[in-house]
Design a protein around this motif. Structure first.
Motif, short mmCIF file in Angstrom:
data_model
loop_
_atom_site.label_atom_id
_atom_site.label_comp_id
_atom_site.label_asym_id
_atom_site.label_seq_id
_atom_site.Cartn_x
_atom_site.Cartn_y
_atom_site.Cartn_z
N ASP A 97 46.24 65.74 77.23
CA ASP A 97 45.31 66.62 76.50
C ASP A 97 44.53 65.81 75.46
N PRO A 98 43.19 65.74 75.56
CA PRO A 98 42.41 64.96 74.59
C PRO A 98 42.61 65.39 73.14
N ALA A 99 42.78 66.68 72.91
CA ALA A 99 42.99 67.16 71.54
C ALA A 99 44.32 66.62 70.98
N ALA A 100 45.35 66.64 71.82
CA ALA A 100 46.65 66.10 71.39
C ALA A 100 46.55 64.60 71.17
N GLN A 101 45.79 63.91 72.02
CA GLN A 101 45.60 62.48 71.85
C GLN A 101 44.86 62.16 70.55
N LEU A 102 43.80 62.91 70.27
CA LEU A 102 43.05 62.67 69.04
C LEU A 102 43.92 62.92 67.81
N ALA A 103 44.66 64.02 67.83
CA ALA A 103 45.53 64.33 66.69
C ALA A 103 46.59 63.24 66.50
N ALA A 104 47.17 62.77 67.59
CA ALA A 104 48.20 61.73 67.49
C ALA A 104 47.61 60.43 66.97
N PHE A 105 46.45 60.07 67.46
CA PHE A 105 45.77 58.85 67.01
C PHE A 105 45.51 58.92 65.51
N VAL A 106 44.91 60.00 65.05
CA VAL A 106 44.55 60.11 63.63
C VAL A 106 45.79 60.16 62.75
N ARG A 107 46.82 60.88 63.19
CA ARG A 107 48.03 60.97 62.37
C ARG A 107 48.65 59.60 62.14
N VAL A 108 48.79 58.80 63.20
CA VAL A 108 49.43 57.50 63.03
C VAL A 108 48.54 56.56 62.22
#
Length: 219
Positions: A97-108
């Motif tokens: 899921d691109p939204a989950a990927q973006l959120a994970a990227f930004v969080r880390v």
């Protein structure tokens, strides 16, 4: 031409103590260099200053690094390489899921810049003192991180999961990625522990803002 700037004082820069000498020598040198460069700026700090801060003799540095320039390259390249690895790992673990990927990227990305503020300050402010040969691999890693983010935005747009801003009828995903990275990077300039939000909460806040910025569709 040698770049000239006024060195900024590091926010809450760590002050090295005799405890640094208890680390393996190369790690003590790196920690002292980060703290000294952040506090006073690369041009002002001498090899003697670094070695005094970590409780080692000046000759000990040359067992690991040939020069102050090589030391600066080492500490920036190491923290940059670890950031790239963490971003890759976060996206790979977020599923399709691109939204989950973006959120994970930004969080880390944000969590690391909150936690390692001194390292982030040195990496982003002092890189200009490195020679072109030494800076090439660091810039490659930064482009790789940007491209990870561009890939997420591209997949999200193609799947209609994102509706990013448009200028003259089209979206410049690279420009959007750079804007998001700038925002996330500069949290290290002002964030400090003890505020209203923890590192984890700040990381989630930035992830939510990033999703809104690219017009992520809510489920």
């Amino acid at each position: 031409m040698t770049p000239k700037r006024n060195a900024q004082r590091a926010p809450d820069a760590a002050i090295t103590t005799d405890r640094e000498a208890q680390r393996p020598p190369v790690e003590a040198i790196r920690a002292a260099a980060f703290a000294q460069f952040a506090e006073r700026g690369y041009p002002v700090v001498t090899v003697r200053d670094i070695m005094k801060a970590c409780g080692l003799t000046q000759g000990a540095l040359y067992n690991h690094f040939r020069s102050k320039d090589e030391l600066l390259h080492d500490i920036i390249a190491s923290t940059q390489g670890e950031l790239e690895r963490l971003c890759q790992q976060a996206v790979a673990g977020a599923g399709d899921d691109p939204a989950a990927q973006l959120a994970a990227f930004v969080r880390v990305y944000v969590a690391r810049h909150c936690r390692l503020r001194v390292e982030a300050l040195v990496a982003n402010r002092e890189i200009g003192w490195l020679s072109g040969e030494r800076v090439a691999d660091i810039r490659r890693s930064r482009r790789a991180i940007r491209d990870i983010l561009v890939g997420i935005l591209s997949r999200g747009t193609e799947r209609a999961a994102f509706e990013p801003p448009r200028i003259d009828g089209r979206s410049d995903l690279k420009a959007i990625a750079m804007a998001l990275l700038d925002q996330c990077t500069h949290v290290s300039m002002w964030y400090g522990p003890g505020g209203m939000l923890s590192e984890e909460q700040m990381a989630k806040l930035y992830a939510d803002m990033a999703l809104r910025a690219v017009g992520a569709r809510t489920k």
